[in-house]
Design a protein around this motif. Structure first.
Motif, PDB file in Angstrom:
ATOM      1  N   SER A   1     -21.524  -6.371   6.318  1.00 53.91           N
ATOM      2  CA  SER A   1     -20.617  -7.569   6.502  1.00 53.91           C
ATOM      3  C   SER A   1     -19.187  -7.362   6.539  1.00 53.91           C
ATOM      4  N   LEU A   2     -18.352  -8.250   7.078  1.00 57.03           N
ATOM      5  CA  LEU A   2     -16.856  -7.973   7.283  1.00 57.03           C
ATOM      6  C   LEU A   2     -16.049  -7.440   6.270  1.00 57.03           C
ATOM      7  N   ARG A   3     -16.734  -8.004   4.863  1.00 57.68           N
ATOM      8  CA  ARG A   3     -15.950  -7.517   3.833  1.00 57.68           C
ATOM      9  C   ARG A   3     -16.393  -6.242   3.348  1.00 57.68           C
ATOM     10  N   LEU A   4     -17.380  -5.689   3.799  1.00 54.07           N
ATOM     11  CA  LEU A   4     -17.835  -4.401   3.634  1.00 54.07           C
ATOM     12  C   LEU A   4     -16.719  -3.328   4.563  1.00 54.07           C
ATOM     13  N   LEU A   5     -16.855  -3.727   5.785  1.00 50.97           N
ATOM     14  CA  LEU A   5     -16.246  -3.294   6.967  1.00 50.97           C
ATOM     15  C   LEU A   5     -14.726  -3.041   6.616  1.00 50.97           C
ATOM     16  N   PHE A   6     -14.223  -4.206   5.762  1.00 51.91           N
ATOM     17  CA  PHE A   6     -12.950  -4.134   5.627  1.00 51.91           C
ATOM     18  C   PHE A   6     -12.348  -3.342   4.529  1.00 51.91           C
ATOM     19  N   ARG A   7     -13.031  -2.344   3.984  1.00 51.74           N
ATOM     20  CA  ARG A   7     -12.766  -1.172   2.813  1.00 51.74           C
ATOM     21  C   ARG A   7     -12.225  -0.261   3.951  1.00 51.74           C
ATOM     22  N   TYR A   8     -12.482  -0.169   5.380  1.00 52.37           N
ATOM     23  CA  TYR A   8     -11.919   1.087   6.261  1.00 52.37           C
ATOM     24  C   TYR A   8     -10.658   0.431   6.909  1.00 52.37           C
ATOM     25  N   ALA A   9     -10.255  -0.996   6.693  1.00 57.55           N
ATOM     26  CA  ALA A   9      -9.140  -1.607   7.130  1.00 57.55           C
ATOM     27  C   ALA A   9      -7.832  -1.909   6.339  1.00 57.55           C
ATOM     28  N   TYR A  10      -8.174  -1.830   4.932  1.00 59.19           N
ATOM     29  CA  TYR A  10      -7.040  -2.446   4.061  1.00 59.19           C
ATOM     30  C   TYR A  10      -7.399  -1.514   2.853  1.00 59.19           C
ATOM     31  N   ILE A  11      -6.322  -0.640   2.339  1.00 57.13           N
ATOM     32  CA  ILE A  11      -6.417   0.238   1.242  1.00 57.13           C
ATOM     33  C   ILE A  11      -5.060  -0.240   0.555  1.00 57.13           C
ATOM     34  N   ASN A  12      -5.680  -0.945  -0.685  1.00 58.20           N
ATOM     35  CA  ASN A  12      -4.348  -1.327  -1.608  1.00 58.20           C
ATOM     36  C   ASN A  12      -4.080  -0.242  -2.390  1.00 58.20           C
ATOM     37  N   GLU A  13      -2.812  -0.668  -3.142  1.00 57.73           N
ATOM     38  CA  GLU A  13      -2.029   0.321  -4.030  1.00 57.73           C
ATOM     39  C   GLU A  13      -3.302   1.091  -5.285  1.00 57.73           C
ATOM     40  N   ASP A  14      -3.924   0.254  -5.896  1.00 57.63           N
ATOM     41  CA  ASP A  14      -4.943   0.875  -6.725  1.00 57.63           C
ATOM     42  C   ASP A  14      -5.749   1.774  -6.143  1.00 57.63           C
ATOM     43  N   GLN A  15      -6.382   1.589  -5.037  1.00 53.97           N
ATOM     44  CA  GLN A  15      -7.541   2.290  -4.261  1.00 53.97           C
ATOM     45  C   GLN A  15      -6.605   3.623  -3.735  1.00 53.97           C
ATOM     46  N   ILE A  16      -5.580   3.438  -3.443  1.00 51.49           N
ATOM     47  CA  ILE A  16      -4.931   4.695  -2.804  1.00 51.49           C
ATOM     48  C   ILE A  16      -4.462   5.725  -3.581  1.00 51.49           C
ATOM     49  N   PHE A  17      -4.271   5.402  -4.953  1.00 51.06           N
ATOM     50  CA  PHE A  17      -3.881   6.334  -5.822  1.00 51.06           C
ATOM     51  C   PHE A  17      -5.052   6.789  -6.761  1.00 51.06           C
ATOM     52  N   SER A  18      -6.277   6.269  -6.597  1.00 50.98           N
ATOM     53  CA  SER A  18      -7.196   6.392  -7.198  1.00 50.98           C
ATOM     54  C   SER A  18      -7.953   7.746  -7.258  1.00 50.98           C
ATOM     55  N   LYS A  19      -8.427   8.343  -8.309  1.00 54.68           N
ATOM     56  CA  LYS A  19      -9.295   9.536  -8.473  1.00 54.68           C
ATOM     57  C   LYS A  19     -10.431   9.543  -7.837  1.00 54.68           C
ATOM     58  N   ALA A  20     -10.874   8.105  -7.751  1.00 54.37           N
ATOM     59  CA  ALA A  20     -12.471   7.927  -7.103  1.00 54.37           C
ATOM     60  C   ALA A  20     -12.539   8.356  -5.684  1.00 54.37           C
ATOM     61  N   SER A  21     -13.608   8.367  -5.086  1.00 57.18           N
ATOM     62  CA  SER A  21     -13.697   8.787  -3.959  1.00 57.18           C
ATOM     63  C   SER A  21     -13.009   7.950  -2.884  1.00 57.18           C
ATOM     64  N   VAL A  22     -12.673   8.610  -1.516  1.00 53.97           N
ATOM     65  CA  VAL A  22     -12.077   7.754  -0.551  1.00 53.97           C
ATOM     66  C   VAL A  22     -13.182   6.689   0.129  1.00 53.97           C
ATOM     67  N   ALA A  23     -14.528   6.853  -0.208  1.00 53.22           N
ATOM     68  CA  ALA A  23     -15.433   6.382   0.603  1.00 53.22           C
ATOM     69  C   ALA A  23     -15.798   5.036  -0.259  1.00 53.22           C
TER      70      ALA A  23
END
Length: 617
Positions: free
Chosen positions: A152-174
């Motif tokens: 879906s578009l929302r799944l695809l948007f994971r590779y179009a928008y990286i918010n502040e929490d995600q960009i600093f997270s220790k979790a996987s980039v994927a």
């Protein structure tokens, strides 16, 4: 792919309200830097774009946004087509129309009102935009059992928008949330960079479902076993049954041989009867032919006898006429020399001679004909004697044939009876074999262990080693372009689905390094898709990727401060912005930062600045 996938550019974001002046934000085609002090709505701007592109939750409007109840977004695609989106701040459907419009009304060109929720069965905003990007309908693996979710578009948007929490997270980039990458996260990345999804992988049931299926099989097998055992004749042992089957088989074989012998006797009797009957018919036909010939001979004889009598009369008449020619006239008594009529006695004499010759000829023929008639009558008599002798033989053979036919039913009945006896014993034997087989299956099924976490074959949706290496090569190119210190080796770890730089896992670095590496990965995916001709939205929203260039927070660890210091020393900010600006033909970038950007930025970079007195709304 035959044609290049469409890329999208965000041109304008507008906030509208019935009693408020519209708030408009214009974006450039390449790099856009939105910077300024905190709490001025910069991150909210990216959240609004996320909301306009299908996020289902209502937009949490800032306090300064009071009176604004609608948002609009202008988009342009690489094929030159333009699109306007319009949506209420409260959420709900998304209105779309062709062109860049200040307001969408129902009569607008190519107007549509689309549900934000993805649904492959009917029109919705997700499939609408995915089609514009060039994505096909795909299924992503959700877990090891190969359950699937729709791309879906929302799944695809994971590779179009990286918010502040995600960009600093220790979790996987994927991943988008959680700590460990799921099968869906891995499947999404694989589909994005290779086009391979999980549609071909067969789904397997859960452990509970497998256990229930096992119990159901056991129940069915037990019922079949009980039914089969109830039909077994317990009066025989297996050894006795085998002996009975051997005896029955011998009886059946003997009866079968007798049937063959009897049939051969019947066939021979039939052939003999037919031969004798044919001989009688042939003899009768010959006798009939001779009788007919005798009849014709007798008719001919009658004709010859009649001809002989006629010729004798002519011969006698000629004789009398000649005799009267030398006698006194019987009427007047005159002497012959005084007769007045010429009776042509010479001609009468010739006729008389001819009649005598013909009579002799016919008499000879009659003699020959009488001989032939006598011989034919003799042959007829012989045929009749032969027929008289053959008829009893035929009747005897017919009686023998009928007797054999009468016995055939009894012979065959014996064979049928022997065969049915053997079949009955065979069915009994088969039931015992089936019971043994069912008991074996039940025993084997009882010994079978149901896996607690069953896995589907080929259910690992990870990239191949080669594909991961290709992605890592592009990430390294990005990091080198940004001036990241060191970066001799870059690995995309398939287990953690994250980056390892020079032997150090991404999660082991401070916030600033994690943000840079996460940004590099998402930029690399955009570049890779562009170079490989793979579909991609064509833009990237990054929230504070250069975290290292703001004032350290009290919560920062020494590790964070040390890593951020290394990045500052490397001067990554200048190269980061310069590289993204060079990628304007590849994609559009909207970067939100708190710190001031470098002073010598290229003029092609669009800057949106909010100072301490003015925010977004």
């Amino acid at each position: 792919m035959s044609t290049a996938p469409a890329r999208m550019r965000i041109n304008r974001l507008t906030y509208r309200g019935p009693e408020r002046k519209p708030v408009i934000v214009e974006f450039g085609d390449g790099l856009n830097i939105v910077w300024g002090a905190s709490n001025h709505g910069k991150s909210f701007m990216l959240q609004t774009i996320d909301f306009m592109l299908g996020k289902r939750d209502p937009l949490d409007m800032l306090g300064e946004g009071s009176g604004l109840d609608q948002c609009m977004l202008w988009l342009t695609f690489s094929d030159g087509s333009k699109l306007t989106l319009q949506r209420a701040v409260a959420g709900g459907a998304i209105e779309t129309a062709a062109g860049h419009l200040d307001e969408i009304v129902s009569g607008a060109n190519e107007y549509q009102k689309l549900n934000a929720k993805h649904d492959e069965r009917k029109a919705n905003f997700s499939t609408f935009l995915l089609d514009r990007f060039g994505f096909r309908r795909a299924k992503l693996l959700k877990n090891e059992r190969a359950n699937k979710s729709s791309f879906s578009l929302r799944l695809l948007f994971r590779y179009a928008y990286i918010n502040e929490d995600q960009i600093f997270s220790k979790a996987s980039v994927a991943i988008s949330e959680g700590r460990q990458p799921t099968a869906e996260d891995k499947s999404l990345l694989k589909f994005l960079v290779t086009g391979v999804d999980g549609s071909a992988v067969a789904e397997v049931p859960t452990g509970g479902e497998l256990k229930a299926a096992k119990n159901a099989k056991l129940e069915v097998l037990q019922e079949l076993l009980s039914e089969t055992q109830s039909r077994i004749d317990g009066s025989w042992t297996d050894e006795e049954l085998e002996k009975e089957m051997d005896a029955a088989e011998a009886e059946r074989d003997g009866a079968e041989a007798l049937v063959r012998e009897h049939q051969e006797a019947i066939d021979a009797a039939r052939a003999s009867l037919v031969s004798s009957s044919n001989q009688v018919r042939e003899t009768e036909a010959n006798a009939a032919d001779l009788r007919a010939m005798v009849v014709r001979f007798n008719e001919l004889r009658s004709t010859l006898v009649s001809d002989t009598a006629r010729l004798a009369g002519l011969e006698e008449g000629g004789f009398l006429l000649r005799k009267f020619s030398v006698m006194n006239c019987p009427l007047c008594g005159a002497d012959p020399e005084y007769h007045h009529h010429d009776h042509e006695l010479g001609m009468l004499e010739a006729q008389q001679s001819a009649a005598e010759v013909e009579i002799k000829k016919i008499t000879a023929e009659l003699s020959e004909l009488d001989t032939a008639i006598a011989r034919a009558n003799l042959e007829v008599s012989e045929y009749e004697n032969e027929i008289a002798k053959l008829r009893p033989t035929v009747e005897t053979k017919r009686a023998t044939f009928r007797e054999l036919q009468g016995d055939d039913r009894g012979v065959r009945a014996r064979f049928v009876e022997a065969t049915e006896t053997l079949r009955s014993l065979q069915r009994e034997f088969d039931r015992r074999v089936q019971a043994d087989r069912l008991e074996g299956r039940i025993e084997k099924l009882n010994e079978t262990k149901v896996p607690g976490r069953p896995k589907a074959e080929d259910a690992d949706p990870s990239l191949s080693t080669t594909e991961a290496h290709e992605i890592a090569k592009v990430v390294k190119r990005v990091l080198v372009a940004w001036g990241y210190p060191g970066v001799d080796t870059v690995i995309f770890d398939l287990k953690a689905h994250d980056l390892i730089i020079d032997g150090k896992e991404r999660k082991q670095n401070g916030k600033g390094v994690r943000a840079i590496l996460h940004s590099a990965f998402k930029v690399a995916i955009l570049i890779y898709c562009h170079e490989q001709g793979r579909p991609h939205p064509g833009f990237l929203l990054l929230d504070t990727p250069l975290r290292a260039y703001r004032e350290p927070e009290k919560s920062d660890t020494p590790e964070d401060r040390e890593g951020d210091a290394e990045l500052v020393k490397a001067g990554i900010a200048d190269r980061f912005y310069a590289h993204l600006n060079e990628l304007r033909e590849v994609g559009q970038f909207i970067v939100v930062e708190n710190n001031d950007p470098p002073n010598d930025l290229a003029s092609t970079i669009k800057q949106i600045h909010y100072d301490g007195g003015q925010g977004l709304l």
